[in-house]
Structures are given as C-alpha cells and as structure tokens.
Design an enzyme around this catalytic site. Sequence first.
Site, PDB file in Angstrom:
ATOM      1  CG  ASP A  77      -1.787  -3.653   8.289  1.00 40.73           C
ATOM      2  OD1 ASP A  77      -2.256  -2.526   7.715  1.00 40.73           O
ATOM      3  OD2 ASP A  77      -0.673  -3.788   8.642  1.00 40.73           O
ATOM      4  CB  SER A  78      -6.986  -0.735   8.283  1.00 39.64           C
ATOM      5  OG  SER A  78      -7.316  -1.057   6.656  1.00 39.64           O
ATOM      6  CG  ASP A  93      -1.503  -3.257   4.170  1.00 42.53           C
ATOM      7  OD1 ASP A  93      -0.339  -2.895   3.304  1.00 42.53           O
ATOM      8  OD2 ASP A  93      -1.995  -2.593   4.759  1.00 42.53           O
ATOM      9  CE  LYS A  95      -0.790  -0.045   2.180  1.00 44.99           C
ATOM     10  NZ  LYS A  95      -0.227  -0.107   3.596  1.00 44.99           N
ATOM     11  CD  GLU A 116       2.174   0.087   8.155  1.00 43.86           C
ATOM     12  OE1 GLU A 116       3.213   0.323   9.179  1.00 43.86           O
ATOM     13  OE2 GLU A 116       1.005  -0.158   8.103  1.00 43.86           O
ATOM     14  CD  GLU A 166      -1.953   6.014   7.327  1.00 43.76           C
ATOM     15  OE1 GLU A 166      -1.335   4.970   7.033  1.00 43.76           O
ATOM     16  OE2 GLU A 166      -2.729   6.203   8.329  1.00 43.76           O
TER      17      GLU A 166
END
Length: 275
Positions: free
Chosen positions: A44-45, A83, A113, A115, A182
């Site tokens: 999602d960057s 993401d 993925k 978070e 991270e």
Amino acid sequence: MKITTDYFRKAKEKGEKLTMLTAYDYTTASLVDGAGVESILVGDSLGMTMLGYDSTLPVTVDDMVHHTRAVSRGAKNALVIADMPFMSYHVSITDSCINAGRLIKEGGAGAVKLEGGAEFAETIKAIVRCQIPVCAHIGLTPQSINAFGGFKVQGKTAEAARQLLEDAKAVERAGAFAVVIEGVPAAIGKLITENINIPTIGIGAGADCDGQVLVYQDMLGMFPDLKPKFVKQFAAVGDVMTDAFKAYVKEVKDGSFPSEEHTFKIKDDELKKLY
Ligand code: KIV
C-alpha cells in the site's frame, strides 16, 4: 516455477535468504520477476510512490485490486502478495475475509499482507480459514503513523521488544506463513527470527532476518520524498530518467528528434497527388 508459500517455509528450513521487492504495475513486475526476485509485494506504499499521497492511509481496496491485477500479469514466477489497506480488515472479520478474497479473486494475488500482531490474530485465522495465505507485518507499521506519532523505530525498550516477539509468535500461531518486520533494532530482528518457525522478512530490521524487502523506487533512487536510513540505493535510476527526459525536451525543441530513422515514408508519386 511458480513460487508458493511452501517455498518460503523450505527456505527458512534450509537457511536460504528470501528476496522480496515491491511493484505496482505490469512492466516493473516483469522486470522484478525476470531478475529472479522470489516475491513481489504490491504494497500500500503505492499510495505514496504511485499516487502521491503523503501516507498510505487513503489507499482503497479498489486501488489495491487495480494494481495487483497488473502485477499478477507480469509475475510469471514470483509469489504476488497484496497489501490489505487501512480499514479494510479493522472493522469486522467478515469484511476482512471479503476484502482479502477480492485481492485473490480479482487481483490474482497468491497471498495477502496485513499490518498488526496479536490484536489481529483472529482476523488472520479467519482469512487463513478461507484458504488465503497471510503474511503479517509488525514493528514500524506505516498504517499506524498517527498512533505512533510519526515514522519511529519500534522495539527500542525491552518491554516493547518483548511485545514484538509476542506479536510474532501470535501471528505464527494464527497461521501466517511469514512476517514482515519493519523499523526495529537489528538485534530485535535477530531475536524474533530465532524464536519463530515462519520466515521473517526484514525492512530496516537488520541482516539476520530470513529475507529482505525494499520499496523498488527507494532502492533505485527514484523517490526523493523520503530516504529512510535502512535503504541502500542500488542504482540512480531517477537521475538516468531525468537525463533522458531532458535530452528529449532538447531534441524536440531543436528539431533533431524525430530523425529519418524514426520516421515513416510514403512513395513520392503518391505524395505528389496531394499537392
Ligand atoms: O507497503 C509496503 O510497501 C510495505 C513494505 C514497506 C514492507 O508494507
């Protein structure tokens, strides 16, 4: 050979390092895949690197499906991991499964993925129950910047590091096949890696993680907005692009482009009929 989550498991068993890079479009995915990178993260960057937002928070599931679809077409071998964007798995387990399912069914990803650590264990379990492989992501999780008060290294006290280790164990128990770590001290990346059985993929988490991931624009020197300490610039592609764009402007302005070799022709007798 199409890489699966089983490949990740075996790599950790054999002590072989895993490689992951982001990509958000067909062309880049083809290049990354062709270079032998084993997994492509449609991060999602992309909210920052492709869409120009100042964080990942505005990214939608539709954005992710759109970019994941393009990457999946370019990734012949690499495992595509998509993401789950902010608020796509926070409200209810049902929503989480539906959104994860979209990334697989519509996007063509092989895994998702998300978070979060222990607090998302039930969500991870539910998505895995849908036969969707999940990679977890702990530490400096960019979707939490408002809660963290900015991009800050995590796990710097014994208490915080212990919590990260608990998070890693919780996501492993919940069925995650890997975990991205991270922005933590290298010693904490090592501690977690040695204490869980699923592969750890580090980004700013030291050399002892089972694999590494970077945002491709960062490692190619294409994204001047943000230069985190953990990024190594492997090439100055941004400079190469800028030079090429400048050369294009110059040649169009001075008339040297297009030249004969870039021009189509018509027979003289046909052309004469027009005058
Ligand atoms: O969105 C992303 O690119 C990521 C990586 C930084 C791990 O989550």
